[in-house]
Design a protein around this motif. Structure first.
Motif, mmCIF file in Angstrom:
data_model
loop_
_atom_site.group_PDB
_atom_site.id
_atom_site.type_symbol
_atom_site.label_atom_id
_atom_site.label_comp_id
_atom_site.label_asym_id
_atom_site.label_seq_id
_atom_site.Cartn_x
_atom_site.Cartn_y
_atom_site.Cartn_z
ATOM 1 N N GLY A 81 0.670 -1.194 -0.093
ATOM 2 C CA GLY A 81 -0.038 -0.070 -0.024
ATOM 3 C C GLY A 81 0.862 1.075 -0.198
ATOM 4 N N PRO A 82 0.304 2.500 0.077
ATOM 5 C CA PRO A 82 0.970 3.689 0.141
ATOM 6 C C PRO A 82 1.706 3.872 1.490
ATOM 7 C CG PRO A 82 -1.061 4.166 0.317
ATOM 8 C CD PRO A 82 -1.049 2.555 0.134
ATOM 9 N N VAL A 83 2.889 4.472 1.115
ATOM 10 C CA VAL A 83 3.551 4.854 2.488
ATOM 11 C C VAL A 83 4.272 6.394 2.137
ATOM 12 C CG1 VAL A 83 5.634 4.554 4.164
ATOM 13 C CG2 VAL A 83 4.404 2.703 3.295
ATOM 14 N N ARG A 84 3.750 7.381 2.948
ATOM 15 C CA ARG A 84 4.309 8.664 2.616
ATOM 16 C C ARG A 84 5.672 9.087 3.127
ATOM 17 N NH1 ARG A 84 0.449 13.783 4.335
ATOM 18 N NH2 ARG A 84 -0.561 12.808 2.746
ATOM 19 N N LEU A 96 8.394 -5.506 -1.421
ATOM 20 C CA LEU A 96 7.546 -4.438 -2.182
ATOM 21 C C LEU A 96 6.755 -5.155 -2.859
ATOM 22 C CD1 LEU A 96 9.983 -1.420 -2.575
ATOM 23 C CD2 LEU A 96 8.571 -1.920 -0.428
ATOM 24 N N THR A 97 5.294 -5.120 -2.761
ATOM 25 C CA THR A 97 4.401 -5.821 -3.786
ATOM 26 C C THR A 97 3.886 -4.790 -4.861
ATOM 27 O OG1 THR A 97 2.370 -5.142 -2.841
ATOM 28 C CG2 THR A 97 3.488 -7.017 -2.071
ATOM 29 N N GLN A 98 3.143 -5.036 -5.877
ATOM 30 C CA GLN A 98 3.086 -4.166 -7.050
ATOM 31 C C GLN A 98 2.036 -3.061 -6.468
ATOM 32 O OE1 GLN A 98 0.720 -6.365 -9.823
ATOM 33 N NE2 GLN A 98 -0.869 -7.292 -8.385
ATOM 34 N N LYS A 99 1.622 -3.119 -5.326
ATOM 35 C CA LYS A 99 0.685 -2.158 -4.795
ATOM 36 C C LYS A 99 1.359 -0.981 -4.098
ATOM 37 C CE LYS A 99 -3.754 -4.618 -4.941
ATOM 38 N NZ LYS A 99 -4.946 -4.864 -4.168
ATOM 39 N N ALA A 100 2.624 -1.489 -3.842
ATOM 40 C CA ALA A 100 3.611 -0.684 -2.811
ATOM 41 C C ALA A 100 3.928 0.767 -3.510
ATOM 42 C CB ALA A 100 4.727 -1.252 -2.212
ATOM 43 N N ALA A 101 3.678 1.800 -2.725
ATOM 44 C CA ALA A 101 3.914 3.321 -3.301
ATOM 45 C C ALA A 101 4.699 3.885 -2.040
ATOM 46 C CB ALA A 101 2.657 3.834 -3.636
ATOM 47 N N VAL A 102 6.093 4.369 -2.452
ATOM 48 C CA VAL A 102 6.829 4.714 -1.277
ATOM 49 C C VAL A 102 7.342 6.113 -1.692
ATOM 50 C CG1 VAL A 102 8.718 4.439 0.098
ATOM 51 C CG2 VAL A 102 7.661 2.404 -0.385
#
Length: 320
Positions: A81-84, A96-102
């Motif tokens: 998921g997203p991490v700011r 890190l999966t395909q939905k990871a947004a760092v």
């Protein structure tokens, strides 16, 4: 970059000290940091954490959203998921999966592996430092392996320096080793008092500015005393084991056997207490024998032959 990661690490340690155990909020939002100590952190897909998610000796499984950093020390991290902020895994895997947004950096230090699926977004840097095979090993297990490796490295370095020291001063180390098992209780008491005295004197010196230069001299002196005491104990152990042999071992063989037996004890956490007492006895032997400069044998009464030399020698009286 270096200062930023120092702040992240210190922040993780401080939060752990204040909160200790994992705090998990109910509902879809969590308005503070999530911290786990010897516990895993799970952020469900419908949860948003308005802070950081930090696990010490635990894993972080993140499927929701985190507005701060995601940090695992002696644990693994999985981001889905997203991490700011930043994502950091120390002594663990980072996935890190395909939905990871760092939005920040993805950092992996001294763990099993760093993996990412196609479609991962990392706006900062991807840093992978010295990853190695600890796959599937829990954080406590990794810490134990590191402790054993550091202990073995220390033992090897000490052994190599001990060889040089014994080769340079063979007679002195022989006398110190002989003194270890001669009135051991006395040697142990002297060694413990010397160690306690070092710490007390260090505390006194460090309180005043004028004592700092003396402290800088005291520390290497104590380190040298501890090393000499340890070496004397290892030689003494080797002597004791080989005492029943028809042909005595050489000094190098005594040192080797003593080092191996000493290491087998020291490599366990419980054995640290035993080796501490052994080191104290060694320090006492060094002090009591004046670093091997004194006579390790008990001096006989007047008129008796001493063991100091192989020839007959009388003290205070002639043979007649």
């Amino acid at each position: 970059m270096k200062n930023k990661w120092q702040r992240i690490f210190l922040c993780a340690v401080c939060i752990t000290m204040f909160f200790g155990t994992c705090v998990v909020a109910a509902g879809t939002n969590h308005m503070s940091d999530l911290v786990g100590f010897f516990q895993d952190i799970d952020v469900p897909r419908d949860m948003t954490v308005y802070g950081s998610a930090i696990a010490i000796f635990g894993d972080v499984q993140m499927q929701g959203a985190v507005n701060g950093d995601v940090v695992a020390i002696f644990g693994s991290v999985e981001i889905d998921g997203p991490v700011r902020g930043n994502v950091v895994a120390v002594f663990g895997d980072l996935h890190l999966t395909q939905k990871a947004a760092v939005n920040g950096d993805a950092v992996h230090i001294l763990g099993g592996k760093m993996t990412e699926e196609p479609g991962v977004i990392v706006n900062g840097q991807k840093i992978n430092l010295a990853g190695f095979g600890f796959n599937g090993l829990p954080g406590v297990g990794i810490l134990l392996v590191i402790f054993i490796l550091i202990t073995l490295a220390k033992i090897m370095i000490d052994y190599l320096i001990s060889i040089i020291a014994v080769l340079v001063f063979p007679e002195r180390f022989d006398k110190m080793a002989t003194a270890v098992f001669d009135n051991t209780g006395r040697k142990l008491l002297i060694g413990i008092l010397a160690i306690l005295g070092f710490y007390i004197l260090s505390a006194v010196l460090i309180m005043v500015i004028i004592g700092i230069p003396f402290m800088l001299l005291l520390m290497p002196a104590m380190a040298l005393l501890s090393f000499t005491g340890n070496t004397a104990v290892k030689l003494a152990i080797g002597k004791k084991v080989g005492s029943g042999r028809e042909k005595p071992w050489s000094q190098m063989m005594e040192l080797f056997i003593g080092t191996v037996l000493y290491a087998l004890v020291e490599i366990t956490l419980v054995g640290k207490t035993i080796t501490f007492l052994a080191k104290a006895a060694g320090i006492g032997a060094v002090i009591d024998s004046r670093a091997g400069n004194g006579n390790p044998y008990a001096q006989g009464p007047i008129g008796f032959i001493t063991k100091e030399q192989n020839e007959e020698k009388y003290i205070g009286e002639s043979k007649e």
